[in-house]
Design a protein around this motif. Structure first.
Motif, PDB file in Angstrom:
ATOM      1  N   HIS B   9       0.861  -1.171   0.000  1.00 24.28           N
ATOM      2  CA  HIS B   9       0.000   0.000   0.000  1.00 24.28           C
ATOM      3  C   HIS B   9       0.898   1.221   0.000  1.00 24.28           C
ATOM      4  O   HIS B   9       1.808   1.348   0.786  1.00 24.28           O
ATOM      5  CB  HIS B   9      -0.950  -0.001   1.188  1.00 24.28           C
ATOM      6  N   HIS B  10       0.635   2.065  -0.939  1.00 27.45           N
ATOM      7  CA  HIS B  10       1.471   3.242  -1.073  1.00 27.45           C
ATOM      8  C   HIS B  10       0.855   4.386  -0.304  1.00 27.45           C
ATOM      9  O   HIS B  10      -0.277   4.306   0.141  1.00 27.45           O
ATOM     10  CB  HIS B  10       1.655   3.559  -2.560  1.00 27.45           C
ATOM     11  N   GLU B  11       1.608   5.433  -0.159  1.00 28.11           N
ATOM     12  CA  GLU B  11       1.134   6.536   0.655  1.00 28.11           C
ATOM     13  C   GLU B  11      -0.177   7.060   0.119  1.00 28.11           C
ATOM     14  O   GLU B  11      -0.288   7.431  -1.045  1.00 28.11           O
ATOM     15  CB  GLU B  11       2.174   7.651   0.683  1.00 28.11           C
ATOM     16  N   PRO B  12      -1.196   7.092   0.968  1.00 30.72           N
ATOM     17  CA  PRO B  12      -2.499   7.544   0.492  1.00 30.72           C
ATOM     18  C   PRO B  12      -2.495   9.041   0.248  1.00 30.72           C
ATOM     19  O   PRO B  12      -1.794   9.786   0.919  1.00 30.72           O
ATOM     20  CB  PRO B  12      -3.437   7.166   1.643  1.00 30.72           C
ATOM     21  N   GLN B  13      -3.283   9.446  -0.712  1.00 26.15           N
ATOM     22  CA  GLN B  13      -3.285  10.856  -1.089  1.00 26.15           C
ATOM     23  C   GLN B  13      -4.549  11.585  -0.674  1.00 26.15           C
ATOM     24  O   GLN B  13      -4.494  12.730  -0.241  1.00 26.15           O
ATOM     25  CB  GLN B  13      -3.114  10.980  -2.618  1.00 26.15           C
ATOM     26  N   SER B  14      -5.694  10.925  -0.780  1.00 29.69           N
ATOM     27  CA  SER B  14      -6.931  11.668  -0.539  1.00 29.69           C
ATOM     28  C   SER B  14      -7.168  11.828   0.948  1.00 29.69           C
ATOM     29  O   SER B  14      -6.610  11.092   1.773  1.00 29.69           O
ATOM     30  CB  SER B  14      -8.114  10.935  -1.166  1.00 29.69           C
ATOM     31  N   PHE B  15      -8.006  12.795   1.290  1.00 29.89           N
ATOM     32  CA  PHE B  15      -8.338  13.042   2.688  1.00 29.89           C
ATOM     33  C   PHE B  15      -8.904  11.785   3.342  1.00 29.89           C
ATOM     34  O   PHE B  15      -8.529  11.416   4.447  1.00 29.89           O
ATOM     35  CB  PHE B  15      -9.356  14.188   2.778  1.00 29.89           C
ATOM     36  N   TRP B  16      -9.809  11.113   2.604  1.00 32.15           N
ATOM     37  CA  TRP B  16     -10.483   9.960   3.202  1.00 32.15           C
ATOM     38  C   TRP B  16      -9.513   8.824   3.480  1.00 32.15           C
ATOM     39  O   TRP B  16      -9.567   8.201   4.527  1.00 32.15           O
ATOM     40  CB  TRP B  16     -11.621   9.479   2.285  1.00 32.15           C
ATOM     41  N   THR B  17      -8.632   8.520   2.529  1.00 32.42           N
ATOM     42  CA  THR B  17      -7.729   7.383   2.754  1.00 32.42           C
ATOM     43  C   THR B  17      -6.592   7.749   3.684  1.00 32.42           C
ATOM     44  O   THR B  17      -5.973   6.890   4.283  1.00 32.42           O
ATOM     45  CB  THR B  17      -7.159   6.862   1.428  1.00 32.42           C
ATOM     46  N   LYS B  18      -6.313   9.038   3.804  1.00 31.32           N
ATOM     47  CA  LYS B  18      -5.193   9.415   4.663  1.00 31.32           C
ATOM     48  C   LYS B  18      -5.610   9.591   6.119  1.00 31.32           C
ATOM     49  O   LYS B  18      -4.884   9.206   7.027  1.00 31.32           O
ATOM     50  CB  LYS B  18      -4.567  10.708   4.140  1.00 31.32           C
TER      51      LYS B  18
END
Lengths: 244, 598
Positions: B9-18
Motif C-alpha cells: 500500500h502506497h502513501e495515500p493521497q486523498s483526505f479519506w484514505t489518509k
C-alpha cells in the motif's frame, strides 16, 4: 543518530554486526550498515512481496520465524477460535449435569453423517489442491479448490436441512437445552464454515492471477489448514453431542 | 488470510484514505486513542453522578435509582473495555509497535483499519443504549443473569442488555483483529538485530497482553451470545426456573454460575490485558527518565509472561462469594496469591531502577512514580481479597472498590498519562507545557488517593458497594457520611483536573514549542526515524538495523549519556549471540560504569 560514533560497551552487549578490528576503548567509525550507508533497496521482486513500495522484502531485513506472516496470523486465529469451541463444549458439559436436560437423538439423523462425510471430503480435496499446487503449479489447484468450494456449500446446505429435520421433530432453539446447544454449536461452526467459503472463493479468484509467485500455493495451504481445523472441531463437537 | 501482499500500500493521497479510512498504523493509533479517550470522559462523568448521589443523597433530581445503576454499569464497562483495553492495545499498541521494532507498518494493515472501524461501531452501538426505551443496562458490568435479562429486573433489562451484548460481541471482533495483527507484527516484522530479548518492555507488555486477549475474549463472546439467546429466544443456558416471578417464563434448569465462569474466565485475564502494557510502558519510561538501564530486564519479561499464563487460572477468585467447593476455593486462592511473586519482582525491579538513578522529575516520571505507588497499594489489598476467608466479609464492600480502582484503574491511568506525556513529542513533534503537566499530575494523584484510599476504610467499616443510599443502615458511624463527601470532592477535583491534559494537548498543538528530535534522549528505536513524527513507511529508504537493547543509559566512557539502539558496538567478548551479557552497564559498580549517575 548516525553521528553518534560506536564505542566499546563494557558490559552492555555484544555485536554481531560490528565492524572488524574494533578494540577495547577505541572509537570506531560507523560502519556502512546504518541507514544512510546501506546498499540501495531492492525492488521487492524476491518472491516475498514488497513493503509499501519500499522494497525491503519479507525476511531479508528482518528478524522473525521463517514462516509467512499470514501463517502465523492464521495459527493465532485458530488458537483464538479453539477457545470459542472449547468454551461451548465445556458449557455444554456443565449444562448437561443440570436440570431440564433431554438428549436429542442425533444417532437417528443420517443426514448429519452425510454432512460429516462431505466436510471430510472437503478437507481431502484441499489436500489434493495443495499437493497439486506444489507439483503442477497454481492453476493445477484450481479444480480441486473449486470442488472443495462446492463441497463446502453442500455441507452448509446439509446442515440447514438438518435444522429443518429437527424442527419437524418439534425441536426448536428453546425447546430443550440440548437442542439449544445443537443450534448454537452448529451456528457457530457454520459461520466459521461460511468464512472458509469466502476464503476459498478468494483463493479461486487469485490462483493464476497473482503477481507474486508462490503466494497461490501459500493461500491454498492456509485455507486448507483452516478447513482441516473446522473438520477437527466438527468431529469433536459432533462426537460430544452424539454420545451424550 | 492476508499475507505480505497487503504491504503493497502506497502513501495515500486523498483526505479519506489518509485521515479516515487510513491503513497507516500511526493514524489508526491516534484514532483509537482519541475515540477511547472521548468515551472515557463520558465514563468519568458517570462516576461523578454516582459520587454526587452518595455524598448528597436525594439532592439531585436527575439521579434516580434507575439511572444510578445505569451509570454504575456503563462506567465500569466503558472504563475497563472501551477505554483501557482499546487505548492501550489499539492506541499505544498501534502507534508504538512498528516504530519500536523497526517495521514500516503492521503485518496486516487492512485488517488493522477494519479493527478500528469495528471498534468505533461497537462504541456507537454501546452509546445507542442510552437512547432506547428503558435505557442502557444497569446490571453491573458483570451482567450477571438472571436479573440482567429478567423483566422486571435491573434497569435496561429489555433493549439495553441486548444492545450491551451486541456491542461487546462487536468489540471482541475488533479486538481479535487487532490482537492477531499486534502479535504477528511483533513476531515477524522486527528489524534486523531486534531480537526478542532486545525489544523494549513496552512491546513485551503489549505483545503478551494481545496474546492474552486472543485467548480470553472468546469466552466472553460465547457467554454473551448465550446470554442474548436466553434473553431473546428464551433458551435456558443460564436461566433457572423462576417460580413466583410473574409471567409464564419457560426458563428451566440453567445455571447463572455457568455465566459467571465464562465471564470471569475472560474478566480476570482482562485485568492483565490492561496492566501488562502499562507495566511495559512504565519500565521503558522510568528507565529513560532515570537515565539508568531497567533493572532485571530478563526477569521483567519472564514475570510478565508468568503473570499472563497463571492469570488464566485465577478467575474464580471473583466468585468466592458465589459459593464453590472448598477445594476449588483453596486452589484459586493459591494461584491468586502466587501472582504476588512476579508482581513483587516487578515492583522491586522498578524500585531498583530508580535506586541511584539520575532521576529527572519530568511529568512522565512523576506519573511513573504515581503508578508505582497506586499499583503497590492496590496489589497489597489484592492479597487480602485473594484469601477466601478475608474476601467473604469484604467482597460486597467498598474495600473491593478501592482495591480494583487502585490496582487497575488509577495505576493504568497513571501509565497511560506517563505514555502520553512521554510520546507526545514523538507523535506531534511538539512539547507540552511541563508546568501544566505537573499540576495535572499532582491534582490527579492527590485526587485519586482522596477517592480510593478512604474506600478501604469504609469497606472495613462494612459500607456495602452497589448501594444507592445508605440511609437505612444503622450500624454505620456518622464519619462515613463525612468520608463520602470527601471522596466526592476528590472525584470532582481529579475529574476536572483531566481538563488540564486536554488543554495542554490543544495548547501544544497550537502554540507549543517544537520538540527537538529526541527530547528525552531515549535509547529506544521509535525516536530514530529519519523524520519525527515519522512519515508514511516510518523509516525512509531502508529499514534500521538494531545493535543493542533499548536501555543503554549512562554508559561509561561516553560523552552522551545514552546510546540509541541503532548504534553498532565493537566486540568485547560476551556470548556472541548479539545479546548483552552479564550485568547491564550502569548498575555494575565494580566496572566503574556508573558514569553520569549520582
Amino acid at each position: 543518530m548516525t553521528t553518534i560514533e560506536a564505542v566499546t560497551e563494557p558490559r552492555g552487549g555484544e555485536a554481531t554486526e560490528a565492524p572488524p578490528g574494533g578494540r577495547l576503548g577505541t572509537v570506531t567509525p560507523v560502519p556502512p550498515d546504518t541507514l544512510e550507508g546501506r546498499p540501495p533497496p531492492g525492488n521487492g521482486a524476491n518472491g516475498k512481496g514488497g513493503n509499501g513500495g519500499f522494497g525491503d522484502g519479507d525476511f531479508g531485513g528482518r528478524e522473525g520465524l521463517p514462516v509467512p506472516a499470514g501463517k502465523i496470523g492464521l495459527l493465532l486465529a485458530l488458537g483464538s477460535m479453539s477457545i470459542i469451541f472449547s468454551a461451548l463444549a465445556s458449557a455444554y458439559i456443565v449444562r448437561m449435569g443440570l436440570g431440564g436436560w433431554v438428549s436429542i437423538p442425533l444417532m437417528d439423523m443420517p443426514l448429519l453423517w452425510v454432512n460429516t462425510g462431505i466436510l471430510g471430503a472437503t478437507s481431502v480435496a484441499l489436500v489434493v489442491a495443495w499437493k497439486r499446487s506444489k507439483s503442477g503449479g497454481e492453476l493445477a489447484a484450481r479444480a480441486p479448490v473449486l470442488f472443495a468450494l462446492a463441497l463446502g456449500v453442500a455441507f452448509l446446505v446439509g446442515q440447514w436441512f438438518a435444522w429443518g429435520e429437527l424442527q419437524q421433530a418439534g425441536l426448536y432453539v428453546a425447546t430443550t437445552p440440548a437442542s439449544s446447544f445443537f443450534y448454537l454449536i452448529t451456528a457457530f461452526h457454520g459461520l466459521h464454515i461460511f468464512g472458509g467459503l469466502v476464503a476459498l472463493g478468494w483463493v479461486v479468484r487469485r490462483l493464476g492471477t497473482s503477481t507474486s509467485p508462490g503466494s497461490g500455493v501459500l493461500a491454498v495451504e492456509l485455507t486448507g489448514l483452516y478447513w482441516h481445523f473446522l473438520l477437527v472441531v466438527w468431529l469433536g463437537l459432533f462426537g460430544l453431542m452424539l454420545v451424550t | 488470510m492476508a499475507t505480505s501482499h497487503d504491504h503493497d500500500h502506497h502513501e495515500p493521497q486523498s483526505f479519506w484514505t489518509k485521515w479516515v479510512f487510513s491503513q497507516d498504523h500511526k493514524i489508526i493509533g491516534i484514532q483509537y486513542f482519541m475515540t477511547a479517550a472521548l468515551i472515557g470522559v463520558w465514563g468519568m462523568v458517570m462516576s461523578w453522578m454516582m459520587r454526587l448521589q452518595l455524598a448528597y443523597p436525594g439532592a439531585f433530581d436527575f439521579i434516580t435509582i434507575t439511572n444510578y445503576y445505569q451509570f454504575m454499569t456503563q462506567h465500569g464497562m466503558i472504563m475497563v473495555v472501551y477505554l483501557l483495553t482499546a487505548i492501550l492495545l489499539g492506541g499505544f499498541g498501534n502507534y508504538l509497535i512498528p516504530l519500536m521494532i523497526g517495521a514500516r507498518d503492521m503485518a496486516f494493515p487492512f485488517l488493522n483499519m477494519l479493527s478500528y472501524w469495528t471498534y468505533a461501531l461497537s462504541v456507537v452501538v454501546l452509546l445507542s443504549g442510552f437512547f432506547v426505551p428503558g435505557g442502557p443496562t444497569g446490571a453491573g458490568w458483570t451482567l450477571y443473569p438472571p436479573q440482567s435479562i429478567l423483566s422486571p429486573g435491573t434497569p435496561g433489562a429489555d433493549a439495553g442488555i441486548v444492545i450491551m451484548l451486541v456491542s461487546l460481541v462487536i468489540f471482541i471482533v475488533a479486538a481479535t483483529m487487532g490482537g492477531l495483527n499486534y502479535v504477528t507484527t511483533v513476531l515477524q516484522m522486527r528489524a534486523k538485530g531486534m531480537t526478542l530479548m532486545r525489544m523494549p518492555l513496552t512491546i513485551w507488555g503489549i505483545f503478551l497482553a494481545s496474546v492474552i486477549a486472543l485467548f480470553a475474549f472468546p469466552a466472553l463472546f460465547v457467554g454473551g451470545v448465550m446470554l442474548a439467546l436466553d434473553k431473546v429466544v428464551m433458551t435456558s443456558f443460564f436461566m433457572p426456573a423462576l417460580p413466583g416471578i410473574p409471567g409464564d417464563l419457560p426458563y428451566d434448569g440453567g445455571s447463572p454460575i455457568l455465566f459467571q465462569h465464562l465471564f470471569w474466565y475472560f474478566g480476570h485475564p482482562e485485568v492483565y490485558i490492561v496492566i501488562l502494557p502499562v507495566f511495559g510502558m512504565i519500565s521503558d519510561i522510568m528507565s529513560a527518565h532515570a537515565r539508568k538501564p531497567i533493572f532485571g530486564y530478563d526477569m521483567m519479561v519472564y514475570a510478565m509472561a508468568f503473570i499472563g499464563v497463571i492469570g488464566f487460572a485465577v478467575w474464580a477468585h471473583h466468585m468466592f462469594a458465589s459459593g464453590m467447593n472448598p477445594f476449588f476455593g483453596f486452589f484459586f486462592a493459591t494461584t491468586t496469591l502466587i501472582i504476588a511473586l512476579p508482581s513483587a519482582i516487578k515492583i522491586y525491579n522498578w524500585t531498583l531502577t530508580l535506586w541511584k538513578g539520575n532521576i529527572h522529575l519530568t511529568t512522565p516520571m512523576l506519573f511513573c512514580i504515581g503508578f508505582l505507588s497506586t499499583f503497590l497499594i492496590g496489589g497489597l489489598t489484592g492479597l487480602f481479597l485473594g484469601n477466601v476467608v478475608v474476601d467473604l466479609p469484604l467482597h460486597e464492600t467498598y474495600f473491593v472498590v478501592g482495591h480494583f480502582h487502585m490496582v487497575m484503574g488509577v495505576a493504568a491511568i497513571m501509565g497511560i498519562f506517563a505514555g502520553l506525556y512521554h510520546w507526545w513529542p514523538l507523535v506531534t513533534g511538539k512539547l507540552m507545557n511541563p508546568f501544566l503537566g505537573k499540576v495535572h499530575f499532582w491534582l490527579t494523584f492527590i485526587g485519586t488517593y482522596l477517592v480510593f484510599f478512604p474506600m478501604h476504610h469504609l469497606g472495613i467499616l462494612g459500607l456495602p458497594r452497589r448501594y444507592f443510599n445508605f440511609a437505612s443502615l444503622g450500624f454505620l458511624p456518622d464519619s462515613v457520611d463525612t468520608l463520602n463527601v470527601i471522596i466526592t470532592i476528590g472525584a470532582l477535583v481529579a475529574g476536572f483536573a483531566q481538563l488540564l491534559v486536554f488543554i495542554n494537548m490543544g495548547w501544544s498543538l497550537v502554540a507549543g514549542k517544537t520538540a527537538e528530535r529526541n527530547p528525552w534522549k531515549a535509547a529506544s528505536l521509535e525516536w530514530q526515524t529519519p523524520d519525527v513524527p515519522a512519515k508514511h513507511g516510518n523509516w525512509g529508504p531502508t529499514l534500521p538495523i538494531v545493535h543493542r537493547w533499548a536501555f543503554t543509559y549512562s554508559p561509561a566512557g561516553h560523552d552522551e549519556d545514552f546510546i540509541p539502539q541503532t548504534v553498532p558496538l565493537v566486540p568485547v567478548g560476551g556470548d556472541g549471540n548479539g545479546r548483552r551479557t552479564g550485568g547491564n552497564g550502569a548498575d555494575s559498580g565494580s566496572s566503574g560504569s556508573h558514569g553520569g549517575v549520582s
